[in-house]
Design a protein around this motif. Structure first.
Motif, PDB file in Angstrom:
ATOM      1  N   ILE A  19      34.784  38.674  45.069  1.00  0.00           N
ATOM      2  CA  ILE A  19      35.913  38.681  45.989  1.00  0.00           C
ATOM      3  C   ILE A  19      36.516  40.074  46.061  1.00  0.00           C
ATOM      4  CG2 ILE A  19      38.082  37.695  46.707  1.00  0.00           C
ATOM      5  CD1 ILE A  19      36.832  35.016  45.601  1.00  0.00           C
ATOM      6  N   VAL A  20      36.802  40.455  44.887  1.00  0.00           N
ATOM      7  CA  VAL A  20      37.517  41.693  44.907  1.00  0.00           C
ATOM      8  C   VAL A  20      37.288  42.226  43.318  1.00  0.00           C
ATOM      9  CG1 VAL A  20      39.827  40.885  44.254  1.00  0.00           C
ATOM     10  CG2 VAL A  20      39.556  43.181  45.047  1.00  0.00           C
ATOM     11  N   VAL A  21      37.136  43.422  42.989  1.00  0.00           N
ATOM     12  CA  VAL A  21      36.604  43.795  41.483  1.00  0.00           C
ATOM     13  C   VAL A  21      37.998  44.361  40.658  1.00  0.00           C
ATOM     14  CG1 VAL A  21      34.342  44.219  42.238  1.00  0.00           C
ATOM     15  CG2 VAL A  21      36.222  46.265  42.113  1.00  0.00           C
ATOM     16  N   GLY A  22      37.894  44.115  39.317  1.00  0.00           N
ATOM     17  CA  GLY A  22      38.528  44.918  38.491  1.00  0.00           C
ATOM     18  C   GLY A  22      40.149  44.317  38.285  1.00  0.00           C
ATOM     19  N   ILE A  23      40.779  43.826  38.951  1.00  0.00           N
ATOM     20  CA  ILE A  23      42.149  43.205  38.974  1.00  0.00           C
ATOM     21  C   ILE A  23      42.518  42.714  37.368  1.00  0.00           C
ATOM     22  CG2 ILE A  23      44.098  41.809  39.732  1.00  0.00           C
ATOM     23  CD1 ILE A  23      42.861  41.950  42.261  1.00  0.00           C
ATOM     24  N   GLY A  24      41.707  41.796  37.020  1.00  0.00           N
ATOM     25  CA  GLY A  24      42.063  41.373  35.558  1.00  0.00           C
ATOM     26  C   GLY A  24      43.115  40.325  35.528  1.00  0.00           C
ATOM     27  N   ASN A  25      43.501  39.703  34.267  1.00  0.00           N
ATOM     28  CA  ASN A  25      44.309  38.815  34.223  1.00  0.00           C
ATOM     29  C   ASN A  25      45.763  39.030  34.421  1.00  0.00           C
ATOM     30  OD1 ASN A  25      44.765  35.679  33.743  1.00  0.00           O
ATOM     31  ND2 ASN A  25      45.364  36.117  31.542  1.00  0.00           N
ATOM     32  N   ILE A  26      46.192  40.276  33.456  1.00  0.00           N
ATOM     33  CA  ILE A  26      47.426  40.508  33.566  1.00  0.00           C
ATOM     34  C   ILE A  26      47.949  40.989  34.916  1.00  0.00           C
ATOM     35  CG2 ILE A  26      49.049  42.697  32.694  1.00  0.00           C
ATOM     36  CD1 ILE A  26      47.323  42.762  30.400  1.00  0.00           C
ATOM     37  N   TYR A  27      47.251  41.656  35.630  1.00  0.00           N
ATOM     38  CA  TYR A  27      47.548  42.350  37.282  1.00  0.00           C
ATOM     39  C   TYR A  27      47.827  41.372  38.045  1.00  0.00           C
ATOM     40  CZ  TYR A  27      47.556  46.234  34.043  1.00  0.00           C
ATOM     41  OH  TYR A  27      47.799  47.239  32.835  1.00  0.00           O
ATOM     42  N   ALA A  28      46.712  40.204  37.864  1.00  0.00           N
ATOM     43  CA  ALA A  28      46.769  39.169  38.773  1.00  0.00           C
ATOM     44  C   ALA A  28      48.014  38.419  38.905  1.00  0.00           C
ATOM     45  CB  ALA A  28      45.479  38.187  38.608  1.00  0.00           C
ATOM     46  N   SER A  29      48.607  37.992  37.537  1.00  0.00           N
ATOM     47  CA  SER A  29      49.759  37.251  37.399  1.00  0.00           C
ATOM     48  C   SER A  29      50.902  38.109  38.038  1.00  0.00           C
ATOM     49  CB  SER A  29      49.883  36.980  35.809  1.00  0.00           C
ATOM     50  OG  SER A  29      49.113  35.995  35.632  1.00  0.00           O
ATOM     51  N   GLU A  30      50.638  39.479  37.638  1.00  0.00           N
ATOM     52  CA  GLU A  30      52.140  40.358  38.138  1.00  0.00           C
ATOM     53  C   GLU A  30      52.120  40.436  39.579  1.00  0.00           C
ATOM     54  OE1 GLU A  30      54.516  42.220  36.073  1.00  0.00           O
ATOM     55  OE2 GLU A  30      53.772  40.274  35.086  1.00  0.00           O
TER      56      GLU A  30
END
Length: 272
Positions: free
Chosen positions: A166-177
């Motif tokens: 869907i979209v790359v690289g965001i990761g767990n930390i930055y998704a929550s933020e």
């Protein structure tokens, strides 16, 4: 695990030292990373010029004369640029010695990273890169793109942000933020978000990632840049790893739940 900001910071740091340089020698001390390091890499790379260092998702791509070196930092990997040879430690698995005397060293205590060789130019055809979604900081990603890519999906929007197709690289930390700054509950079904909320979320993703890059990334355990310096974005977290602490916006306690085997942090009052 290093996420997009940490990988981008690493890319910028090593690119300044590697671009245009000739590889003089390669040392492989431990081939057993996530995927085995090719046995012929020590003979293939010497004498090649590193023409560019780019990034696709969380992969670093070093374009050489006859192919591309693909590096993934895994869960605990880091790259260091040394001005002179230093005796390797237990977890220093791979070195690139440049003709100018500088050394690029790959360290990975958990050995979940990867160093792969792709002969030829079109590295995007590599099985690990083919089919990836758009880069979140590029013009190819915005609210309309996020809306289109989440239609018909029943997974939560938090899990959708972690889906590399869907979209790359965001990761767990930055998704929550990003979800906090967009005012969207991580529990919301991705397919139920309208265009306006997708636009708000896409913008929050971009702003969050850019702020993290500016702060040097997040150093929760292992991450340091190529000079050995940690990042400081963890000091700016609004929700991540702040369970039961007061929300900086409304004062209510931050909640923690599990989604797709990952921890999610959010404010039930500010995020709907």
């Amino acid at each position: 695990m290093p996420e997009l900001p940490e990988v981008e910071i690493t890319r910028r740091g090593v690119a300044a030292h590697l671009t245009g340089q000739r590889i003089a020698q390669v040392a492989v001390r431990h081939t057993g990373l996530r995927w085995p390091i090719a046995a012929n890499l020590a003979s293939v790379l010497p004498q090649q010029i590193i023409h560019a260092v780019s990034r696709r998702a969380k992969y670093l791509l070093m374009a050489c004369d006859h192919g591309v070196l693909i590096i993934h930092l895994g869960m605990s990997g880091s790259l260091r640029v040394l001005s002179e040879p230093v005796a390797p430690g237990k977890h220093d698995h791979f070195d690139l010695l440049l003709a100018n005397g500088r050394l690029l060293r790959f360290r990975d205590p958990r050995r979940f990273g990867a160093i792969l060789w792709w002969p030829g130019d079109d590295v995007c055809q590599h099985p690990l890169l083919a089919g990836l979604g758009p880069e979140p900081l590029s013009e190819q990603f915005d609210g309309k793109v996020l809306h289109a890519r989440t239609r018909g999906r029943r997974i939560s929007i938090k899990e959708a942000l972690l889906n590399q197709h869907i979209v790359v690289g965001i990761g767990n930390i930055y998704a929550s933020e990003a979800l906090f700054h967009a005012g969207i509950s991580p529990l919301t079904s991705a397919g139920r978000l309208g265009v306006k909320r997708c636009e708000r979320l896409a913008e929050a993703v971009k702003v969050t990632l850019l702020r993290a890059i500016e702060a040097g990334g997040s150093s929760l355990r292992d991450f340091v840049d190529c000079g050995g310096s940690p990042g400081y974005f963890q000091q700016q977290y609004w929700v991540y790893d702040r369970t039961h602490q007061a929300c900086r916006q409304c004062g209510r306690p931050i909640m923690k739940i599990r989604q797709g085997q990952r921890s999610t942090f959010y404010c039930a009052n500010c995020q709907r």
